[in-house]
Scaffold this motif. Structure first.
Motif, PDB file in Angstrom:
ATOM      1  N   PHE A  92     -24.006 -35.626  20.526  1.00 54.10           N
ATOM      2  CA  PHE A  92     -24.788 -34.906  21.525  1.00 54.10           C
ATOM      3  C   PHE A  92     -23.870 -33.848  22.145  1.00 54.10           C
ATOM      4  O   PHE A  92     -22.867 -34.186  22.778  1.00 54.10           O
ATOM      5  CB  PHE A  92     -25.322 -35.870  22.580  1.00 54.10           C
ATOM      6  CG  PHE A  92     -26.373 -36.811  22.051  1.00 54.10           C
ATOM      7  CD1 PHE A  92     -27.719 -36.477  22.113  1.00 54.10           C
ATOM      8  CD2 PHE A  92     -26.007 -38.010  21.458  1.00 54.10           C
ATOM      9  CE1 PHE A  92     -28.687 -37.335  21.606  1.00 54.10           C
ATOM     10  CE2 PHE A  92     -26.967 -38.884  20.956  1.00 54.10           C
ATOM     11  CZ  PHE A  92     -28.316 -38.535  21.024  1.00 54.10           C
ATOM     12  N   VAL A  93     -24.221 -32.575  21.933  1.00 50.60           N
ATOM     13  CA  VAL A  93     -23.337 -31.461  22.299  1.00 50.60           C
ATOM     14  C   VAL A  93     -23.978 -30.590  23.369  1.00 50.60           C
ATOM     15  O   VAL A  93     -25.173 -30.247  23.282  1.00 50.60           O
ATOM     16  CB  VAL A  93     -23.009 -30.593  21.058  1.00 50.60           C
ATOM     17  CG1 VAL A  93     -21.958 -29.537  21.401  1.00 50.60           C
ATOM     18  CG2 VAL A  93     -22.520 -31.465  19.899  1.00 50.60           C
ATOM     19  N   GLU A  94     -23.183 -30.233  24.367  1.00 45.81           N
ATOM     20  CA  GLU A  94     -23.623 -29.321  25.430  1.00 45.81           C
ATOM     21  C   GLU A  94     -24.101 -27.997  24.815  1.00 45.81           C
ATOM     22  O   GLU A  94     -23.451 -27.415  23.945  1.00 45.81           O
ATOM     23  CB  GLU A  94     -22.472 -29.090  26.408  1.00 45.81           C
ATOM     24  CG  GLU A  94     -22.570 -27.866  27.306  1.00 45.81           C
ATOM     25  CD  GLU A  94     -23.810 -27.864  28.187  1.00 45.81           C
ATOM     26  OE1 GLU A  94     -24.341 -26.764  28.422  1.00 45.81           O
ATOM     27  OE2 GLU A  94     -24.249 -28.945  28.631  1.00 45.81           O
ATOM     28  N   GLU A  95     -25.261 -27.520  25.281  1.00 44.23           N
ATOM     29  CA  GLU A  95     -25.937 -26.378  24.664  1.00 44.23           C
ATOM     30  C   GLU A  95     -25.193 -25.045  24.808  1.00 44.23           C
ATOM     31  O   GLU A  95     -25.499 -24.093  24.085  1.00 44.23           O
ATOM     32  CB  GLU A  95     -27.350 -26.230  25.232  1.00 44.23           C
ATOM     33  CG  GLU A  95     -27.403 -25.895  26.712  1.00 44.23           C
ATOM     34  CD  GLU A  95     -28.830 -25.775  27.248  1.00 44.23           C
ATOM     35  OE1 GLU A  95     -29.768 -26.092  26.474  1.00 44.23           O
ATOM     36  OE2 GLU A  95     -28.997 -25.359  28.399  1.00 44.23           O
ATOM     37  N   THR A  96     -24.239 -24.959  25.716  1.00 50.47           N
ATOM     38  CA  THR A  96     -23.503 -23.700  25.882  1.00 50.47           C
ATOM     39  C   THR A  96     -22.487 -23.463  24.759  1.00 50.47           C
ATOM     40  O   THR A  96     -21.902 -22.386  24.670  1.00 50.47           O
ATOM     41  CB  THR A  96     -22.776 -23.678  27.244  1.00 50.47           C
ATOM     42  OG1 THR A  96     -21.977 -24.863  27.368  1.00 50.47           O
ATOM     43  CG2 THR A  96     -23.763 -23.614  28.388  1.00 50.47           C
ATOM     44  N   LYS A 156     -19.215 -32.661  27.609  1.00 49.40           N
ATOM     45  CA  LYS A 156     -19.282 -31.632  26.559  1.00 49.40           C
ATOM     46  C   LYS A 156     -19.834 -32.189  25.250  1.00 49.40           C
ATOM     47  O   LYS A 156     -20.686 -31.576  24.613  1.00 49.40           O
ATOM     48  CB  LYS A 156     -17.895 -31.032  26.301  1.00 49.40           C
ATOM     49  CG  LYS A 156     -17.182 -30.504  27.536  1.00 49.40           C
ATOM     50  CD  LYS A 156     -17.992 -29.444  28.255  1.00 49.40           C
ATOM     51  CE  LYS A 156     -17.248 -28.948  29.503  1.00 49.40           C
ATOM     52  NZ  LYS A 156     -18.119 -28.201  30.424  1.00 49.40           N
ATOM     53  N   LEU A 157     -19.310 -33.334  24.832  1.00 47.36           N
ATOM     54  CA  LEU A 157     -19.737 -33.922  23.568  1.00 47.36           C
ATOM     55  C   LEU A 157     -19.652 -35.443  23.684  1.00 47.36           C
ATOM     56  O   LEU A 157     -18.606 -35.982  24.035  1.00 47.36           O
ATOM     57  CB  LEU A 157     -18.848 -33.426  22.419  1.00 47.36           C
ATOM     58  CG  LEU A 157     -19.252 -33.765  20.971  1.00 47.36           C
ATOM     59  CD1 LEU A 157     -18.519 -32.829  20.009  1.00 47.36           C
ATOM     60  CD2 LEU A 157     -18.916 -35.198  20.572  1.00 47.36           C
ATOM     61  N   VAL A 158     -20.756 -36.119  23.412  1.00 52.88           N
ATOM     62  CA  VAL A 158     -20.776 -37.579  23.410  1.00 52.88           C
ATOM     63  C   VAL A 158     -21.152 -38.053  22.010  1.00 52.88           C
ATOM     64  O   VAL A 158     -22.124 -37.574  21.422  1.00 52.88           O
ATOM     65  CB  VAL A 158     -21.790 -38.143  24.441  1.00 52.88           C
ATOM     66  CG1 VAL A 158     -21.941 -39.647  24.288  1.00 52.88           C
ATOM     67  CG2 VAL A 158     -21.330 -37.811  25.854  1.00 52.88           C
ATOM     68  N   PHE A 292      -9.861 -36.074  23.045  1.00 51.96           N
ATOM     69  CA  PHE A 292     -10.494 -36.291  24.343  1.00 51.96           C
ATOM     70  C   PHE A 292      -9.942 -35.341  25.424  1.00 51.96           C
ATOM     71  O   PHE A 292     -10.332 -35.453  26.585  1.00 51.96           O
ATOM     72  CB  PHE A 292     -10.282 -37.739  24.800  1.00 51.96           C
ATOM     73  CG  PHE A 292     -10.923 -38.763  23.898  1.00 51.96           C
ATOM     74  CD1 PHE A 292     -12.302 -38.924  23.867  1.00 51.96           C
ATOM     75  CD2 PHE A 292     -10.143 -39.555  23.070  1.00 51.96           C
ATOM     76  CE1 PHE A 292     -12.891 -39.867  23.036  1.00 51.96           C
ATOM     77  CE2 PHE A 292     -10.719 -40.508  22.236  1.00 51.96           C
ATOM     78  CZ  PHE A 292     -12.102 -40.656  22.214  1.00 51.96           C
ATOM     79  N   SER A 293      -9.061 -34.448  25.038  1.00 47.68           N
ATOM     80  CA  SER A 293      -8.390 -33.571  26.009  1.00 47.68           C
ATOM     81  C   SER A 293      -8.963 -32.152  25.988  1.00 47.68           C
ATOM     82  O   SER A 293      -9.046 -31.521  24.925  1.00 47.68           O
ATOM     83  CB  SER A 293      -6.886 -33.519  25.701  1.00 47.68           C
ATOM     84  OG  SER A 293      -6.251 -32.498  26.438  1.00 47.68           O
ATOM     85  N   LEU A 307     -14.091 -27.165  22.597  1.00 48.96           N
ATOM     86  CA  LEU A 307     -14.912 -28.365  22.600  1.00 48.96           C
ATOM     87  C   LEU A 307     -14.033 -29.608  22.499  1.00 48.96           C
ATOM     88  O   LEU A 307     -13.052 -29.625  21.760  1.00 48.96           O
ATOM     89  CB  LEU A 307     -15.884 -28.331  21.417  1.00 48.96           C
ATOM     90  CG  LEU A 307     -16.886 -29.471  21.293  1.00 48.96           C
ATOM     91  CD1 LEU A 307     -17.846 -29.493  22.478  1.00 48.96           C
ATOM     92  CD2 LEU A 307     -17.678 -29.338  19.984  1.00 48.96           C
ATOM     93  N   TYR A 308     -14.365 -30.624  23.259  1.00 48.48           N
ATOM     94  CA  TYR A 308     -13.651 -31.900  23.178  1.00 48.48           C
ATOM     95  C   TYR A 308     -14.653 -33.036  23.342  1.00 48.48           C
ATOM     96  O   TYR A 308     -15.768 -32.838  23.838  1.00 48.48           O
ATOM     97  CB  TYR A 308     -12.542 -31.991  24.233  1.00 48.48           C
ATOM     98  CG  TYR A 308     -13.033 -31.988  25.665  1.00 48.48           C
ATOM     99  CD1 TYR A 308     -13.214 -33.179  26.359  1.00 48.48           C
ATOM    100  CD2 TYR A 308     -13.313 -30.787  26.324  1.00 48.48           C
ATOM    101  CE1 TYR A 308     -13.673 -33.188  27.670  1.00 48.48           C
ATOM    102  CE2 TYR A 308     -13.767 -30.782  27.633  1.00 48.48           C
ATOM    103  CZ  TYR A 308     -13.941 -31.973  28.305  1.00 48.48           C
ATOM    104  OH  TYR A 308     -14.409 -31.974  29.594  1.00 48.48           O
ATOM    105  N   VAL A 309     -14.257 -34.229  22.921  1.00 50.45           N
ATOM    106  CA  VAL A 309     -15.140 -35.392  23.009  1.00 50.45           C
ATOM    107  C   VAL A 309     -15.025 -36.004  24.405  1.00 50.45           C
ATOM    108  O   VAL A 309     -13.927 -36.347  24.850  1.00 50.45           O
ATOM    109  CB  VAL A 309     -14.785 -36.445  21.939  1.00 50.45           C
ATOM    110  CG1 VAL A 309     -15.638 -37.706  22.125  1.00 50.45           C
ATOM    111  CG2 VAL A 309     -14.983 -35.876  20.539  1.00 50.45           C
ATOM    112  N   SER A 310     -16.156 -36.132  25.091  1.00 53.44           N
ATOM    113  CA  SER A 310     -16.160 -36.746  26.417  1.00 53.44           C
ATOM    114  C   SER A 310     -16.131 -38.262  26.322  1.00 53.44           C
ATOM    115  O   SER A 310     -15.494 -38.940  27.127  1.00 53.44           O
ATOM    116  CB  SER A 310     -17.392 -36.293  27.207  1.00 53.44           C
ATOM    117  OG  SER A 310     -17.394 -34.886  27.367  1.00 53.44           O
ATOM    118  N   ASP A 311     -16.823 -38.826  25.321  1.00 52.25           N
ATOM    119  CA  ASP A 311     -16.824 -40.279  25.164  1.00 52.25           C
ATOM    120  C   ASP A 311     -17.392 -40.658  23.802  1.00 52.25           C
ATOM    121  O   ASP A 311     -18.078 -39.863  23.154  1.00 52.25           O
ATOM    122  CB  ASP A 311     -17.650 -40.959  26.260  1.00 52.25           C
ATOM    123  CG  ASP A 311     -17.130 -42.355  26.594  1.00 52.25           C
ATOM    124  OD1 ASP A 311     -16.376 -42.925  25.772  1.00 52.25           O
ATOM    125  OD2 ASP A 311     -17.462 -42.868  27.674  1.00 52.25           O
TER     126      ASP A 311
END
Length: 374
Positions: A92-96, A156-158, A292-293, A307-311
């Motif tokens: 799931f990625v933030e649309e921006t 940002k990205l889950v 994750f950073s 882009l980075y992984v939030s969780d």
């Protein structure tokens, strides 16, 4: 080593690494295969140090064709009428963020998955509800609880991955034999629980130097899928097993060739374990830090922006009742079969134990769990 064998080896080594990280004080179940597949999807878009860290933690370093290997493995495991293995993975990625067309294409080819573009920044609560509804739809309502705090305006990205198994035992536990029995917790406290029992010819082994007993409980007519219950002699022996666990040990313990078919009276508690948890801290501790950073992540093959992984959210459920992991149509339950002999062995899981579900043909570990208390 073939591509398929390399991916299975990566999965099984990752299983052991995860087992050493999970709590030994509570019930837990995980699907390393589900998690590994989801992270392989992220790795598809990683470059530089981010990619090298991920490959090391995920044991991909010796895999030359990771993604085709996963496609082959998942196809092999899910192409059967013996059981239902459901694994879902989605980013799931933030649309921006602008997602690369190349990444969209290859993720579809290898993992039959397209990233979901969502609005974390402006509508985190609406997005959270959307992910919950996605979970309900993809898993037929089995998973529908995602902590609301798992997403916020800065997400940002889950990565969300789920796994469940619907299968019946080859030899069911007769309902009439299920009785209340004592279960000893790791602190020596005793509680009552429902103990199922069945007598039959089962593969069993005793590893005296490890002070454990192991039994093999097959599923379905073909018996390709099997649960291995690893029972320490001591009621508080789980911690020691996990600390000293290795891939070689787990592989040997769950190898039918190292077991002996013995007429055994088996006692197993009813259990259903639902695990839904964040894997971020565990994966960081294992060495996967950069992904994750905000400042160090390199997922430039997914998006040219930072882009980075939030969780990473892992959701797994495994149930053991008289029929199996869940009620699903299966022909052979042997209820009328009578043994007119006394059991040679008794296997009584009346204190904490570890369980592994493994596919016999590929030798892949599908689920790893710890049952601590009813």
């Amino acid at each position: 080593m073939s591509t398929l064998e390399a991916v299975v080896a990566a999965n099984n080594n990752f299983t052991v690494a995860l087992a050493k990280q999970v709590s030994h004080d509570e019930n837990v179940v995980m699907s390393p295969l589900s998690m590994l597949t989801a992270l392989a999807l992220v790795c598809l878009g990683a470059k530089g140090k981010t990619e090298s860290q991920m490959k090391k933690v995920l044991h991909f370093e010796s895999c030359t064709d990771i993604h085709s290997g996963f496609k082959q493995l998942l196809s092999t495991l899910t192409r059967t009428e013996e059981y239902i293995l459901n694994i879902n993975n989605t980013l799931f990625v933030e649309e921006t963020f602008n997602i690369s067309e190349t990444f969209l294409n290859v993720s579809k080819i290898w993992y039959s998955s397209n990233p979901e573009i969502v609005d974390f920044k402006n509508n985190p609560k609406t997005t959270w509800k959307y992910i919950v509804n996605w979970l309900k739809g993809k898993t037929k309502g089995i998973f529908q609880n995602l902590p609301e705090k798992s997403v916020d305006n800065d997400t940002k990205l889950v990565v969300v991955n789920t796994a469940y198994l619907l299968a019946n035992w080859t030899q069911s536990f007769p309902m009439i034999k299920t009785k209340k029995g004592l279960f000893t917790l790791s602190n020596n406290e005793k509680v009552y629980t429902e103990l199922m029992s069945v007598g039959g010819n089962f593969n069993i082994s005793e590893i005296k130097n490890e002070m454990i007993s192991i039994i093999e409980l097959p599923y379905g007519k073909m018996k390709n899928l099997r649960m291995y219950v690893i029972l320490p002699n001591a009621y508080d022996g789980i911690k020691k097993i996990q600390q000293n666990l290795s891939y070689e040990k787990l592989d040997n313990w769950t190898n039918p060739d190292n077991m002996k078919k013995t007429f055994t009276e088996v006692y197993l508690p009813h259990f259903k374990i639902d695990s839904s948890y964040s894997m971020k801290d565990i994966l960081r501790h294992m060495g996967m830090t950069d992904v994750f950073s905000y400042t160090k992540s390199n997922l430039s093959e997914i998006s040219p922006e930072s882009l980075y992984v939030s969780d990473v959210m892992n959701m797994v459920t495994v149930e053991a009742d008289e029929d199996g992991t869940e009620e699903v149509t299966n022909a052979d339950d042997n209820l009328a079969f009578l043994y007119l002999q006394l059991p040679q062995k008794t296997f009584k899981a009346d204190h904490p134990f570890i369980f592994i579900i493994r596919d016999l043909l590929s030798k892949c570990f599908l689920f790893y769990g710890v049952f601590q208390k009813p």
